[in-house]
Write a protein that holds these residues in place. Structure first.
Motif, PDB file in Angstrom:
ATOM      1  N   GLU A  32       0.847  -1.189   0.000  1.00 35.60           N
ATOM      2  CA  GLU A  32       0.000   0.000   0.000  1.00 35.60           C
ATOM      3  C   GLU A  32       0.889   1.248   0.000  1.00 35.60           C
ATOM      4  O   GLU A  32       1.655   1.462   0.937  1.00 35.60           O
ATOM      5  CB  GLU A  32      -0.888  -0.006   1.234  1.00 35.60           C
ATOM      6  N   PRO A  33       0.807   2.077  -1.048  1.00 33.67           N
ATOM      7  CA  PRO A  33       1.750   3.204  -1.156  1.00 33.67           C
ATOM      8  C   PRO A  33       1.570   4.250  -0.074  1.00 33.67           C
ATOM      9  O   PRO A  33       2.525   4.964   0.261  1.00 33.67           O
ATOM     10  CB  PRO A  33       1.454   3.774  -2.550  1.00 33.67           C
ATOM     11  N   GLU A  34       0.391   4.371   0.506  1.00 36.85           N
ATOM     12  CA  GLU A  34       0.199   5.383   1.540  1.00 36.85           C
ATOM     13  C   GLU A  34       0.781   4.959   2.880  1.00 36.85           C
ATOM     14  O   GLU A  34       0.974   5.797   3.769  1.00 36.85           O
ATOM     15  CB  GLU A  34      -1.292   5.697   1.714  1.00 36.85           C
TER      16      GLU A  34
ATOM     17  N   ASP B 227       6.722   3.614   2.197  1.00 32.24           N
ATOM     18  CA  ASP B 227       7.474   4.472   1.282  1.00 32.24           C
ATOM     19  C   ASP B 227       8.562   3.654   0.594  1.00 32.24           C
ATOM     20  O   ASP B 227       8.685   2.443   0.798  1.00 32.24           O
ATOM     21  CB  ASP B 227       8.067   5.672   2.034  1.00 32.24           C
TER      22      ASP B 227
ATOM     23  N   ARG C 158       5.723  -1.028  -5.323  1.00 36.57           N
ATOM     24  CA  ARG C 158       4.985   0.093  -4.736  1.00 36.57           C
ATOM     25  C   ARG C 158       4.568   1.023  -5.864  1.00 36.57           C
ATOM     26  O   ARG C 158       5.416   1.588  -6.569  1.00 36.57           O
ATOM     27  CB  ARG C 158       5.858   0.833  -3.719  1.00 36.57           C
ATOM     28  N   GLU C 159       3.275   1.184  -6.039  1.00 37.32           N
ATOM     29  CA  GLU C 159       2.764   1.989  -7.146  1.00 37.32           C
ATOM     30  C   GLU C 159       1.729   2.973  -6.603  1.00 37.32           C
ATOM     31  O   GLU C 159       0.826   2.591  -5.856  1.00 37.32           O
ATOM     32  CB  GLU C 159       2.114   1.090  -8.202  1.00 37.32           C
ATOM     33  N   SER C 160       1.867   4.232  -6.958  1.00 33.39           N
ATOM     34  CA  SER C 160       0.893   5.259  -6.564  1.00 33.39           C
ATOM     35  C   SER C 160       0.303   5.886  -7.824  1.00 33.39           C
ATOM     36  O   SER C 160       1.023   6.224  -8.759  1.00 33.39           O
ATOM     37  CB  SER C 160       1.568   6.325  -5.690  1.00 33.39           C
ATOM     38  N   ARG C 161      -0.986   6.030  -7.837  1.00 33.44           N
ATOM     39  CA  ARG C 161      -1.679   6.592  -9.002  1.00 33.44           C
ATOM     40  C   ARG C 161      -2.539   7.771  -8.552  1.00 33.44           C
ATOM     41  O   ARG C 161      -3.172   7.727  -7.493  1.00 33.44           O
ATOM     42  CB  ARG C 161      -2.565   5.546  -9.663  1.00 33.44           C
ATOM     43  N   SER C 162      -2.571   8.794  -9.360  1.00 35.87           N
ATOM     44  CA  SER C 162      -3.420   9.965  -9.122  1.00 35.87           C
ATOM     45  C   SER C 162      -4.392  10.086 -10.300  1.00 35.87           C
ATOM     46  O   SER C 162      -3.973  10.180 -11.458  1.00 35.87           O
ATOM     47  CB  SER C 162      -2.570  11.237  -8.998  1.00 35.87           C
TER      48      SER C 162
END
Length: 523
Positions: free
Chosen positions: A478-480, A483, A514-518
């Motif tokens: 979970e990216p949140e 780190d 780890r992947e974060s998307r906006s």
């Protein structure tokens, strides 16, 4: 200061001595002149001329009058002038000395005044610095109070915030350093290991056929199945009782299946059945006769196979019982891999690895050839096959280094020698290469499930996928909550947990993603 005072005192003493000398010279001057005059010789009576013996009375009558020496006034005046001149020179010299001493004394006084002035200046400056220091301390305290008032934080709270920032920064640096060190160590270890293993493996090309616990005997006709079973099943019962193997006669066309875990017994049963089918007479008496003939033939073949394995492995001579046990491994499989062929392959690999690493090639090759010999008697003796094999080696007078390497190849005992490590490596290479061994579906699924459970129990893990037959784990976090630095440390912790809790051949790759998307929408 003490040096200057000493110089002043010495100058004053020298001046006093010079003055005393001058006064003494002045008081003694007239007396020296009178003494000079008195020192002039003035005989009181006349000198008489000596007479010789030849002189007569007539000489006495004609004697000359005495000579009187009177003092010369000119001589006394000259002496007085000389003494006066010497005294004047001495007085002048003393005057010059006195003048120099006075000059030095004045200079010393000036220096003393200068030193005193500097001391007073330094004292004033020190007092000023102390005062300024107190002012700075007061200003700093005032500044801290003002900062606490503006920030609404006490100094302890600010310190905690600073320590937290430092902790985060240090964690980032440590993660980066761990990655760097691991990467460098991995590259170096991979390079060296790849060179050594490639050198050894390219010299060994072994073909391995997967074997099972089932043997099949072909039949020329299905009518022979009835004769094998016999009246009321007496023939098949006799076969199973003598051989200890299950004879499966079913609808499979043209075949009888022999099932059993003991490879030697299964081979004896297969050879017995083939002899009976070749002879055509199948009854209990003939079955027993064929069985003993087949068992004798198999025992001879076991000894031949064991001797051939010793010769092929090039390890010298072995005890006859060890050679016989080694031959029995020809009829034993491990995950579908023939154990004797595996042992010979390990012996070759261990010898080459030992030569590359500077260890004893004879000890490594001998231990690798015998490392699985305990499997030949595990149905007769309790305990792990590695420990049983070490006991057999000691019983038949094998060196302690060989016995230790045999019993340590599965870490039942702590490894103490490099040859034991080499046997472990050779065993892993032979068993882990593609096509060497098979794996049951149940064990395969259990291993994959264990891998996923180990990875899922860490904090921040969202999904886990075991891939490539359990050779790789892909962990999605979970990216949140995780780190980049924590992701690097997480892969390291998962890999260590897998090493500690699971047994496997080769290596397992752990990949943390780890992947974060906006996402937003234009309306």
């Amino acid at each position: 200061m003490e040096i200057l005072l000493d110089v002043v005192v010495a100058g004053l003493v020298a001046g006093g001595v010079a003055g005393a000398i001058v006064l003494m010279g002045r008081s003694r001057g007239p007396r020296h002149a009178a003494a000079g005059a008195a020192a002039i010789p003035m005989p009181a009576r006349p000198l008489a001329r000596e007479r010789s013996p030849s002189d007569g009375d007539g000489d006495r009558a004609g004697a000359s009058p005495p000579i009187a020496l009177a003092a010369d006034p000119a001589t006394r005046a000259a002496l007085r002038d000389e003494i006066d001149a010497e005294l004047r020179e001495r007085r002048a010299e003393l005057a010059r000395i006195e003048e120099r001493l006075i000059t030095k004394e004045e200079a010393l006084e000036v220096r003393l005044e200068e030193v005193g002035r500097r001391e007073r200046s330094m004292e004033d400056r020190a007092r000023n610095l102390d005062a300024e220091g107190e002012k700075l301390k007061a200003a700093k305290r005032e500044q801290i109070r003002e900062l606490e008032r503006v920030a609404s934080l006490s100094s302890g709270q600010a310190r905690q915030i600073l320590l937290k920032e430092l902790e985060d920064e240090l964690r980032h640096d440590s993660a980066r350093l761990v990655n760097q060190i691991e990467e460098e160590a991995r590259r170096e270890a991979d390079r060296r290991a790849r060179n050594i293993l490639a050198t050894c493996m390219q010299r060994l090309a072994g073909a391995q056929a997967s074997e099972t616990t089932v043997s099949v005997v072909s039949l020329q006709s299905d009518d022979l199945k009835g004769r094998i079973i016999g009246r009321e099943g007496r023939n098949i019962r006799a076969l199973e009782m003598l051989t200890g193997i299950d004879f499966i006669v079913d609808d499979t066309p043209g075949a009888v299946i022999l099932s059993g875990f003991d490879g030697v017994r299964r081979e004896i049963a297969r050879l017995t059945l083939e002899r009976l089918l070749q002879d055509g007479r199948i009854h209990p008496a003939r079955i027993e006769e064929a069985y003993y003939q087949a068992r004798s033939e198999i025992e001879n073949r076991i000894i031949e196979v064991g001797e051939q394995a010793v010769l092929e492995a090039n390890v010298g001579t072995l005890h006859p019982e060890l050679t016989k046990l080694l031959g029995r491994l020809h009829y034993r499989t491990s995950y579908g891999q023939n154990v004797l062929a595996h042992s010979i392959e390990c012996s070759h690999l261990a010898a080459m690895l030992a030569a590359e690493l500077g260890a004893s090639t004879r000890t490594a090759a001998r231990a690798a050839l015998l490392h699985d010999i305990g499997k030949a008697v595990t149905h007769e003796v309790e305990g792990p096959h590695a420990i049983v094999g070490g006991q057999l080696a000691r019983r038949y007078n094998e060196p302690e280094a060989v016995a230790h390497a045999m019993e340590a190849h599965h870490n039942e005992v702590a490894v103490r020698t490099i040859e034991a490590v080499i046997v472990q490596i050779a065993d892993s290479i032979s068993g882990a290469r593609p096509g060497a061994r098979g794996e049951s579906l149940e064990n395969y699924t259990k291993r994959l499930r264990d891998l996923e459970e180990i990875a899922m129990r860490h904090e921040g893990v969202e999904k886990v996928y075991a891939m490539q037959a359990g050779r790789e784990i892909r962990v999605i976090v979970e990216p949140e909550h995780v780190d980049d630095d924590t992701a690097a440390l997480l892969s390291h912790r998962i890999a260590r947990d897998v090493e500690r809790e699971l047994e496997y051949a080769g290596q397992i790759k752990v990949t943390v993603i780890r992947e974060s998307r906006s996402v937003d929408y234009a309306k």
